[in-house]
Each structure stands twice: as structure tokens, then as C-alpha cells.
Design an enzyme around this catalytic site. Sequence first.
Site, mmCIF file in Angstrom:
data_model
loop_
_atom_site.group_PDB
_atom_site.id
_atom_site.type_symbol
_atom_site.label_atom_id
_atom_site.label_comp_id
_atom_site.label_asym_id
_atom_site.label_seq_id
_atom_site.Cartn_x
_atom_site.Cartn_y
_atom_site.Cartn_z
ATOM 1 N N ASP A 120 0.826 -1.202 0.000
ATOM 2 C CA ASP A 120 0.000 0.000 0.000
ATOM 3 C C ASP A 120 0.866 1.261 0.000
ATOM 4 O O ASP A 120 2.012 1.237 0.444
ATOM 5 C CB ASP A 120 -0.908 -0.022 1.243
ATOM 6 C CG ASP A 120 -2.071 0.941 1.117
ATOM 7 O OD1 ASP A 120 -2.315 1.448 0.011
ATOM 8 O OD2 ASP A 120 -2.740 1.186 2.137
ATOM 9 N N GLY A 121 0.285 2.341 -0.497
ATOM 10 C CA GLY A 121 0.941 3.642 -0.401
ATOM 11 C C GLY A 121 1.599 4.118 -1.683
ATOM 12 O O GLY A 121 2.289 5.138 -1.676
ATOM 13 N N ASN A 122 1.374 3.424 -2.789
ATOM 14 C CA ASN A 122 1.977 3.856 -4.057
ATOM 15 C C ASN A 122 1.504 5.263 -4.444
ATOM 16 O O ASN A 122 2.297 6.107 -4.850
ATOM 17 C CB ASN A 122 1.590 2.905 -5.198
ATOM 18 C CG ASN A 122 2.198 1.526 -5.045
ATOM 19 O OD1 ASN A 122 3.024 1.313 -4.181
ATOM 20 N ND2 ASN A 122 1.779 0.603 -5.892
ATOM 21 N N GLY A 123 0.195 5.461 -4.323
ATOM 22 C CA GLY A 123 -0.397 6.741 -4.733
ATOM 23 C C GLY A 123 0.091 7.900 -3.876
ATOM 24 O O GLY A 123 0.504 8.949 -4.392
ATOM 25 N N ARG A 175 -0.371 9.012 -9.717
ATOM 26 C CA ARG A 175 -0.459 7.741 -9.005
ATOM 27 C C ARG A 175 0.245 6.598 -9.759
ATOM 28 O O ARG A 175 0.856 5.717 -9.160
ATOM 29 C CB ARG A 175 -1.938 7.371 -8.797
ATOM 30 C CG ARG A 175 -2.719 8.407 -8.018
ATOM 31 C CD ARG A 175 -4.179 7.982 -7.873
ATOM 32 N NE ARG A 175 -4.255 6.623 -7.366
ATOM 33 C CZ ARG A 175 -4.084 6.289 -6.096
ATOM 34 N NH1 ARG A 175 -3.839 7.218 -5.193
ATOM 35 N NH2 ARG A 175 -4.164 5.036 -5.725
ATOM 36 N N TRP A 180 2.776 8.024 -2.031
ATOM 37 C CA TRP A 180 4.217 8.216 -2.233
ATOM 38 C C TRP A 180 4.454 9.062 -3.487
ATOM 39 O O TRP A 180 5.255 10.005 -3.473
ATOM 40 C CB TRP A 180 4.903 6.850 -2.371
ATOM 41 C CG TRP A 180 6.374 6.943 -2.626
ATOM 42 C CD1 TRP A 180 7.357 7.092 -1.692
ATOM 43 C CD2 TRP A 180 7.010 6.931 -3.910
ATOM 44 N NE1 TRP A 180 8.579 7.166 -2.312
ATOM 45 C CE2 TRP A 180 8.394 7.065 -3.679
ATOM 46 C CE3 TRP A 180 6.560 6.817 -5.222
ATOM 47 C CZ2 TRP A 180 9.331 7.086 -4.710
ATOM 48 C CZ3 TRP A 180 7.488 6.838 -6.246
ATOM 49 C CH2 TRP A 180 8.850 6.983 -5.984
ATOM 50 N N ARG A 229 1.743 -5.009 6.130
ATOM 51 C CA ARG A 229 1.052 -3.948 5.374
ATOM 52 C C ARG A 229 1.901 -2.688 5.436
ATOM 53 O O ARG A 229 2.297 -2.249 6.521
ATOM 54 C CB ARG A 229 -0.342 -3.663 5.928
ATOM 55 C CG ARG A 229 -1.040 -2.582 5.087
ATOM 56 C CD ARG A 229 -2.485 -2.401 5.391
ATOM 57 N NE ARG A 229 -3.072 -1.504 4.394
ATOM 58 C CZ ARG A 229 -4.323 -1.547 3.989
ATOM 59 N NH1 ARG A 229 -5.165 -2.418 4.502
ATOM 60 N NH2 ARG A 229 -4.782 -0.703 3.076
ATOM 61 N N THR A 236 -10.827 -6.551 -5.782
ATOM 62 C CA THR A 236 -12.051 -6.414 -6.587
ATOM 63 C C THR A 236 -12.550 -4.963 -6.510
ATOM 64 O O THR A 236 -13.104 -4.445 -7.471
ATOM 65 C CB THR A 236 -13.158 -7.394 -6.119
ATOM 66 O OG1 THR A 236 -13.312 -7.276 -4.714
ATOM 67 C CG2 THR A 236 -12.823 -8.826 -6.444
ATOM 68 N N GLU A 237 -12.301 -4.316 -5.363
ATOM 69 C CA GLU A 237 -12.733 -2.909 -5.209
ATOM 70 C C GLU A 237 -11.899 -1.966 -6.094
ATOM 71 O O GLU A 237 -12.360 -0.890 -6.474
ATOM 72 C CB GLU A 237 -12.620 -2.469 -3.743
ATOM 73 C CG GLU A 237 -13.618 -3.112 -2.805
ATOM 74 C CD GLU A 237 -13.311 -4.570 -2.462
ATOM 75 O OE1 GLU A 237 -12.137 -4.985 -2.575
ATOM 76 O OE2 GLU A 237 -14.265 -5.299 -2.112
ATOM 77 N N ASN A 238 -10.677 -2.379 -6.408
ATOM 78 C CA ASN A 238 -9.825 -1.518 -7.246
ATOM 79 C C ASN A 238 -10.383 -1.332 -8.664
ATOM 80 O O ASN A 238 -9.987 -0.397 -9.370
ATOM 81 C CB ASN A 238 -8.395 -2.064 -7.341
ATOM 82 C CG ASN A 238 -7.590 -1.908 -6.069
ATOM 83 O OD1 ASN A 238 -6.663 -2.673 -5.803
ATOM 84 N ND2 ASN A 238 -7.916 -0.910 -5.249
HETATM 85 C C1 FPP Z 1 -1.871 0.087 -3.482
HETATM 86 O O1 FPP Z 1 -1.424 1.429 -3.394
HETATM 87 C C2 FPP Z 1 -1.263 -0.577 -4.619
HETATM 88 C C3 FPP Z 1 -1.919 -1.086 -5.700
HETATM 89 C C4 FPP Z 1 -3.375 -1.042 -5.822
HETATM 90 C C5 FPP Z 1 -1.203 -1.697 -6.839
HETATM 91 C C6 FPP Z 1 0.016 -2.492 -6.501
HETATM 92 C C7 FPP Z 1 0.852 -2.633 -7.719
HETATM 93 C C8 FPP Z 1 2.170 -2.656 -7.773
HETATM 94 C C9 FPP Z 1 3.033 -2.579 -6.576
HETATM 95 C C10 FPP Z 1 2.815 -2.761 -9.100
HETATM 96 C C11 FPP Z 1 3.627 -3.994 -9.326
HETATM 97 C C12 FPP Z 1 2.970 -5.203 -8.889
HETATM 98 C C13 FPP Z 1 3.155 -6.433 -9.407
HETATM 99 C C14 FPP Z 1 2.485 -7.568 -8.769
HETATM 100 C C15 FPP Z 1 3.957 -6.714 -10.578
HETATM 101 P P1 FPP Z 1 -2.473 2.605 -3.548
HETATM 102 O O2 FPP Z 1 -2.566 2.963 -4.967
HETATM 103 O O3 FPP Z 1 -3.763 2.202 -2.915
HETATM 104 O O4 FPP Z 1 -1.787 3.727 -2.710
HETATM 105 P P2 FPP Z 1 -2.503 4.898 -1.888
HETATM 106 O O5 FPP Z 1 -3.239 4.226 -0.749
HETATM 107 O O6 FPP Z 1 -1.356 5.714 -1.420
HETATM 108 O O7 FPP Z 1 -3.426 5.608 -2.806
#
Ligand code: FPP
Length: 247
Positions: free
Chosen positions: A21-24, A34, A26, A189, A67-69
Site C-alpha cells: 500500500d501507499g503507491n499513490g 499515481r 508516495w 502492510r 475487486t474494489e480496485n
Molecule cells: C496500493 O497502493 C497498490 C496497488 C493497488 C497496486 C500495486 C501494484 C504494484 C506494486 C505494481 C507492481 C505489482 C506487481 C504484482 C507486478 P495505492 O494505490 O492504494 O496507494 P494509496 O493508498 O497511497 O493511494
Amino acid sequence: MTFLEQIDKNRVPESVAIIMDGNGRWAKKQGKNRIFGHQNGVDSVDQVMEAAAQIGVKYLTLYAFSTENWNRPAEEVNALMDLFVEAVHNYMDKMMANDIRLAVIGDVDRLPQKTRENLQKSIDQTANCKRMTLVLALSYSSRWEIIRAVKQIAAEAKNGALDVDAIDENCFSNHLATSGMPDPDLLIRTSGELRISNFLMWQLSYSELFFTDVCWPEFKKENFYEAIVDYQSRERRFGKTSEQVTK
Ligand code: FPP
């Protein structure tokens, strides 16, 4: 001493699950969109997969898309679907070199055909790898999985293939997407959120939980080792007393 040096090689968890979690958030901190965050999460998967295999983890399950994504903006969903294909393709050499098998759990029929077909190729290519299984949870949620299991069990009971009295924990587990896989010993997590978010709810019943404020794109090998060291400091009692498990 580094975290890696502190790991007791005889007590490595057999199964580890991660909510990445936290890609967005970050990416936003870097002033980027995102998708940039997801792209930077690819290297973390690469590193953690290798680290896990090398210390002796047998199953590493990553929550890559719930599924929510599917309710996210189409641009982000499409970018993720392409990213999964590209990333897994790029992991192939490392997976073969480290003897890592790929598996996918989730409602894969909802994935675009191209994503499904490419993932299947990688699953086939790594089918004989034995050291560790990398399980990607894609279009996955616990509630989806539990409803599906209940429907299958009900259908088998109705057509006489299954005796209602034979429905026990083992039978139920065998109807889940993770059938045949051990339950996670450890759930990690990232990004500071303290939730399970519809992930492996049945399977996590006795897992140790490790939460870190580090966002996924910054979660690298040493962060993973830290979680393992922390896990090894826990006493797992499975409902028994401390005296029962330590004697
Ligand atoms: C949650 O962060 C992350 C995801 C929904 C996607 C995860 C995908 C990757 C790490 C890419 C590579 C993966 C693989 C399996 C090859 P978020 O977008 O919910 O972050 P946020 O809570 O900060 O918005």
C-alpha cells in the site's frame, strides 16, 4: 548488525502475505501521478520476491489488485493491467534463476484478455519451479472468495457429492482460491494503514501482523528482513497458554 544477519534461518515463516500500500501517496509526495507510484512499486516486488526466496520463505502472496480496485479511474486500472504484464515479463529471468513459481488468485475472468494470457504464459513457464511460490492476488477479495466457496459447497451438497457433516475447516479451506497453500504466518502492510481490506480474511486467522509507515515504493529488502526479525520475536500461541507452547 543488519536485519538480515539477525534472522534465525531455522525459524523463517513458511508463508508471508503483503498488502502493498501507499503507491499513490508516495507518488503525490514526489509531485507525480499515481501511476508513477505503481511503476516504482515494481522494483520493490522484485526485491522482496528475491529476498523472500533466498531466506527460505515458501509462499509469498502479494495483494496487487482488489475487486474494489476496479472502481478506480479507468486510466489507472488500464495502466495497472499493462504494468502487471510488463513487470511479470521482466521478472521471468529472476524467477527462473531463483526457482520461483508464479500463481494467481482472484476473479481472473475479469482481467483483460491480454493480461490473462500473458500471466498464464508466465505461470506455465515457471510451473516446475520449486523453491518458492509467488502468489499474485489479482481482482481478489476475501468476500468474493468466501461467497464462491459457499456456492461450490452448497452445489456439491445439493448434488450429493458432499455430505453436510463433512463440511469442516479443512473442507472450507479446500474450496478457497488458496486451496493447497499454507495460511500466512506473517502479514505485512505498508504505508501506515491499519486494516485488512478484504484480504485473506479466513487465512489470516492466526497470522502475525506487521505494519510499517514505509510506503510500498520504498519498501526494499532490508525492510522485509526487518519484518521477519520482528516476526521471530513473537510468541505464536494459537489459543494456547504461553506455558503450553514454550515447554
Ligand atoms: C496500493 O497502493 C497498490 C496497488 C493497488 C497496486 C500495486 C501494484 C504494484 C506494486 C505494481 C507492481 C505489482 C506487481 C504484482 C507486478 P495505492 O494505490 O492504494 O496507494 P494509496 O493508498 O497511497 O493511494
